[in-house]
Design a protein around this motif. Structure first.
Motif, PDB file in Angstrom:
ATOM      1  N   SER A   8       0.695  -0.874   0.152  1.00 21.21           N
ATOM      2  CA  SER A   8      -0.004   0.063   0.135  1.00 21.21           C
ATOM      3  C   SER A   8       1.235   1.632  -0.315  1.00 21.21           C
ATOM      4  N   LEU A   9       2.210   1.221   0.304  1.00 24.97           N
ATOM      5  CA  LEU A   9       3.299   2.677   0.953  1.00 24.97           C
ATOM      6  C   LEU A   9       3.548   2.447  -0.924  1.00 24.97           C
ATOM      7  N   ALA A  10       4.111   1.656  -1.435  1.00 21.15           N
ATOM      8  CA  ALA A  10       4.406   1.333  -2.273  1.00 21.15           C
ATOM      9  C   ALA A  10       3.229   2.324  -3.848  1.00 21.15           C
ATOM     10  N   VAL A  11       2.253   1.669  -3.722  1.00 24.65           N
ATOM     11  CA  VAL A  11       1.834   2.222  -4.407  1.00 24.65           C
ATOM     12  C   VAL A  11       0.835   4.004  -3.747  1.00 24.65           C
ATOM     13  N   ALA A  12       0.573   3.629  -3.105  1.00 25.92           N
ATOM     14  CA  ALA A  12       0.482   5.422  -2.437  1.00 25.92           C
ATOM     15  C   ALA A  12       1.301   6.405  -3.129  1.00 25.92           C
ATOM     16  N   ASN A  13       3.135   6.608  -3.214  1.00 24.30           N
ATOM     17  CA  ASN A  13       4.090   7.018  -3.203  1.00 24.30           C
ATOM     18  C   ASN A  13       3.756   7.309  -5.165  1.00 24.30           C
ATOM     19  N   SER A  14       3.593   5.737  -5.932  1.00 22.56           N
ATOM     20  CA  SER A  14       3.270   5.709  -7.274  1.00 22.56           C
ATOM     21  C   SER A  14       1.809   7.087  -7.511  1.00 22.56           C
ATOM     22  N   VAL A  15       1.477   7.115  -6.672  1.00 26.72           N
ATOM     23  CA  VAL A  15       0.085   8.038  -7.191  1.00 26.72           C
ATOM     24  C   VAL A  15       0.429   9.649  -6.824  1.00 26.72           C
ATOM     25  N   GLU A  16       1.600   9.637  -6.132  1.00 24.25           N
ATOM     26  CA  GLU A  16       1.955  10.344  -5.549  1.00 24.25           C
ATOM     27  C   GLU A  16       2.785  11.270  -6.577  1.00 24.25           C
ATOM     28  N   ASP A  17       3.556  10.157  -7.228  1.00 21.48           N
ATOM     29  CA  ASP A  17       3.897  10.343  -7.566  1.00 21.48           C
ATOM     30  C   ASP A  17       4.202  11.195  -9.451  1.00 21.48           C
ATOM     31  N   VAL A  19       1.149  12.178  -9.550  1.00 20.37           N
ATOM     32  CA  VAL A  19       0.096  13.799  -9.415  1.00 20.37           C
ATOM     33  C   VAL A  19       0.670  15.044 -10.067  1.00 20.37           C
ATOM     34  N   ARG A  20       2.219  14.939  -8.987  1.00 24.31           N
ATOM     35  CA  ARG A  20       3.392  16.184  -8.747  1.00 24.31           C
ATOM     36  C   ARG A  20       4.262  15.890 -10.773  1.00 24.31           C
ATOM     37  N   HIS A  21       4.273  14.320 -11.350  1.00 18.44           N
ATOM     38  CA  HIS A  21       4.752  14.897 -12.573  1.00 18.44           C
ATOM     39  C   HIS A  21       3.531  14.988 -13.494  1.00 18.44           C
ATOM     40  N   ALA A  22       2.284  14.990 -13.372  1.00 14.38           N
ATOM     41  CA  ALA A  22       1.131  15.103 -14.456  1.00 14.38           C
ATOM     42  C   ALA A  22       1.307  16.732 -14.798  1.00 14.38           C
ATOM     43  N   PRO A  23       0.848  17.122 -16.516  1.00 13.95           N
ATOM     44  CA  PRO A  23       0.863  18.478 -16.684  1.00 13.95           C
ATOM     45  C   PRO A  23       0.356  19.228 -15.894  1.00 13.95           C
ATOM     46  N   PRO A  24       0.216  20.181 -15.351  1.00 12.73           N
ATOM     47  CA  PRO A  24      -0.461  21.107 -15.216  1.00 12.73           C
ATOM     48  C   PRO A  24      -2.288  21.287 -15.751  1.00 12.73           C
ATOM     49  N   SER A  25      -2.695  21.788 -15.425  1.00 15.35           N
ATOM     50  CA  SER A  25      -4.349  21.096 -16.085  1.00 15.35           C
ATOM     51  C   SER A  25      -4.844  22.999 -16.376  1.00 15.35           C
ATOM     52  N   THR A  26      -5.061  22.634 -17.972  1.00 17.76           N
ATOM     53  CA  THR A  26      -5.719  24.437 -18.261  1.00 17.76           C
ATOM     54  C   THR A  26      -6.951  23.852 -18.597  1.00 17.76           C
ATOM     55  N   PRO A  27      -7.892  25.166 -17.271  1.00 16.73           N
ATOM     56  CA  PRO A  27      -9.356  25.389 -17.341  1.00 16.73           C
ATOM     57  C   PRO A  27      -9.702  24.669 -18.763  1.00 16.73           C
ATOM     58  N   SER A  28     -10.353  24.253 -18.968  1.00 21.58           N
ATOM     59  CA  SER A  28     -11.017  24.522 -20.485  1.00 21.58           C
ATOM     60  C   SER A  28     -11.521  25.956 -20.578  1.00 21.58           C
ATOM     61  N   ALA A  29     -12.442  25.907 -21.773  1.00 22.06           N
ATOM     62  CA  ALA A  29     -12.881  27.716 -22.173  1.00 22.06           C
ATOM     63  C   ALA A  29     -14.034  27.585 -22.154  1.00 22.06           C
ATOM     64  N   PRO A  30     -14.995  27.723 -21.685  1.00 25.93           N
ATOM     65  CA  PRO A  30     -16.534  28.104 -22.376  1.00 25.93           C
ATOM     66  C   PRO A  30     -16.930  28.193 -23.322  1.00 25.93           C
ATOM     67  N   PRO A  31     -17.274  27.342 -24.119  1.00 23.43           N
ATOM     68  CA  PRO A  31     -17.662  28.253 -25.962  1.00 23.43           C
ATOM     69  C   PRO A  31     -18.207  28.996 -26.097  1.00 23.43           C
ATOM     70  N   PRO A  32     -18.470  29.317 -26.910  1.00 21.85           N
ATOM     71  CA  PRO A  32     -18.537  30.922 -27.351  1.00 21.85           C
ATOM     72  C   PRO A  32     -20.045  30.733 -27.249  1.00 21.85           C
ATOM     73  N   GLU A  33     -20.565  31.981 -26.504  1.00 23.79           N
ATOM     74  CA  GLU A  33     -21.863  32.167 -26.536  1.00 23.79           C
ATOM     75  C   GLU A  33     -22.101  33.142 -28.400  1.00 23.79           C
ATOM     76  N   PRO A  34     -23.648  32.649 -28.852  1.00 26.13           N
ATOM     77  CA  PRO A  34     -23.764  32.657 -30.234  1.00 26.13           C
ATOM     78  C   PRO A  34     -24.179  34.453 -29.686  1.00 26.13           C
ATOM     79  N   SER A  35     -24.308  35.373 -30.438  1.00 32.77           N
ATOM     80  CA  SER A  35     -24.942  36.513 -30.197  1.00 32.77           C
ATOM     81  C   SER A  35     -26.610  36.523 -30.435  1.00 32.77           C
ATOM     82  N   LEU A  36     -26.706  38.056 -30.371  1.00 30.66           N
ATOM     83  CA  LEU A  36     -28.145  38.119 -30.543  1.00 30.66           C
ATOM     84  C   LEU A  36     -29.045  38.175 -31.150  1.00 30.66           C
ATOM     85  N   SER A  37     -28.096  38.469 -31.865  1.00 30.23           N
ATOM     86  CA  SER A  37     -28.685  38.855 -33.374  1.00 30.23           C
ATOM     87  C   SER A  37     -28.970  37.695 -34.369  1.00 30.23           C
ATOM     88  N   LEU A  38     -27.781  36.874 -33.710  1.00 31.24           N
ATOM     89  CA  LEU A  38     -28.063  35.409 -35.099  1.00 31.24           C
ATOM     90  C   LEU A  38     -29.008  34.619 -34.106  1.00 31.24           C
TER      91      LEU A  38
END
Length: 160
Positions: A8-17, A19-38
């Motif tokens: 269990s200690l080995a599994v915990a260490n591999s999960v920590e590694d 998480v530490r070495h994962a690429p930074p997550s970028t928040p996904s941009a919300p889809p653009p809202e359609p214009s009122l005239s459209l």
């Protein structure tokens, strides 16, 4: 039993590694809202399509069922509204004039087959005030006939 905590200690260490070495997550941009005239343009086009379909359906139905109200065998001579949802109609159908009472149901009040009465009703067909007068006459004659019939049923010769 001592092997279990090491696993269990080995599994915990591999999960920590991971998480530490994962690429930074970028928040996904919300889809653009359609214009009122459209949005209004889409709404207008949808409305035009619906109106065009209604118009086409009415043209198709008009071709399938010829206009009955204008035919020689069926005509509405007049309507007298009596109250909300109540009216008396004069209808000419196949050389007879029907006096119809319309409320929650439709009842035939009288069938006029006398040529003179039909002719007098048809002569003044286009005049709205004449219809009220004609209808009052028809209803009065119906009331008189009913009164006479009731008197005969009761065996009375005088007035009520």
């Amino acid at each position: 039993m001592l092997a279990w905590p090491r696993t269990s200690l080995a599994v915990a260490n591999s999960v920590e590694d991971a998480v530490r070495h994962a690429p930074p997550s970028t928040p996904s941009a919300p889809p653009p809202e359609p214009s009122l005239s459209l949005s209004f343009l889409k709404l207008g086009l949808g409305l035009l399509v619906i109106l065009a379909l209604i118009w086409l359906a009415s043209r198709w139905l008009r071709g399938r069922w010829p206009k009955a109200a204008g035919s020689d065998s069926f005509r509405v001579l007049g309507v007298l509204p009596l109250g909300p949802g109540k009216a008396v109609h004069l209808i000419e159908v196949a050389d007879r004039v029907l006096v119809l009472g319309v409320a929650q149901d439709i009842r035939v009040l009288e069938v006029i087959e006398d040529p003179q009465r039909k002719q007098s009703l048809q002569r003044e067909e286009g005049k709205a005030p004449g219809f009220d007068h004609r209808l009052a006459e028809v209803l009065q004659k119906m009331a008189d006939r009913r009164r006479t019939w009731l008197q005969r049923q009761r065996g009375m010769d005088g007035d009520d």
